[in-house]
Design a protein around this motif. Sequence first.
Motif, mmCIF file in Angstrom:
data_model
loop_
_atom_site.group_PDB
_atom_site.id
_atom_site.type_symbol
_atom_site.label_atom_id
_atom_site.label_comp_id
_atom_site.label_asym_id
_atom_site.label_seq_id
_atom_site.Cartn_x
_atom_site.Cartn_y
_atom_site.Cartn_z
ATOM 1 N N CYS A 67 0.638 -1.116 -0.077
ATOM 2 C CA CYS A 67 -0.079 0.082 -0.132
ATOM 3 C C CYS A 67 0.954 1.185 -0.100
ATOM 4 C CB CYS A 67 -0.816 0.043 1.367
ATOM 5 S SG CYS A 67 -1.775 1.502 1.445
ATOM 6 N N ARG A 82 -7.746 1.462 1.144
ATOM 7 C CA ARG A 82 -8.696 1.560 0.176
ATOM 8 C C ARG A 82 -10.046 1.855 0.416
ATOM 9 N NH1 ARG A 82 -8.047 -3.485 1.985
ATOM 10 N NH2 ARG A 82 -9.626 -4.945 2.069
ATOM 11 N N PHE A 129 -11.097 3.455 -7.191
ATOM 12 C CA PHE A 129 -9.993 3.188 -6.531
ATOM 13 C C PHE A 129 -8.605 2.938 -7.149
ATOM 14 C CE2 PHE A 129 -7.094 0.058 -4.354
ATOM 15 C CZ PHE A 129 -6.773 1.042 -3.245
#
Length: 229
Positions: free
Chosen positions: A170, A183, A201
């Motif tokens: 991430c 997310r 996203f």
Amino acid sequence: MPFLERHMREANDVKSLLRDIRRAMDYAVPEAQRAGADDLVDQYRDDRLALMLLREFYSFLPEAAEDWAREILRIDRRQGIFLLALASGSGRYVYLVSDEGVEFHGDVKDGCLTDELLDFFGYESVDDFVRKATGELPNYEALNQDEELCPVCHAASGEYHELGCVVEICPWCGGQLVHCSCRHDQLGVDSIETEAQLLEFEAILEERGRIPYSPEQRPSFLQHESEEE
């Protein structure tokens, strides 16, 4: 699916593939060539993609006759999809191999790729493909030994992971992208449930800057396995 759970599931798949291959080899491989054929299976005994290919070959022999696989060669790889050549006693055969399955495309010398696949792998023409595929090729290296490839989505070092790959880092918190809450936080939702949310996203993620694959991201237990081998 957590990475360890996926790894255990694939280990069970490997056992099933090995059983299928050995059974098919009893009918396909000439007795005089069985030892060599067994050696190749043992070489890839932990590699699911190679075993999928070998099961396909021995279950549906291209020439519908006795034959044996001598080596698996790597022609190309793109976006987690491998273009492999299986060299046997009677020819060099082209297969498209990925986690989704195996597709047989014919004998290399016949220039067996469609225009779509030629374009996908970046070949200018059938002749361009045949020149490469009939030349000297490297052996396909088992994925658990090739640190330059992601063990899940097969992205090469420096390439982006397939979206949803559990190994991807991430860019907001540094954790596993599929497990952290970033997310959801970025979208302002509790869960991603629609294709539209996923696309949104993905756009946000790319704007932030995705972290490409590097060997340091490989799960530690796979690294230990490679060291033991």
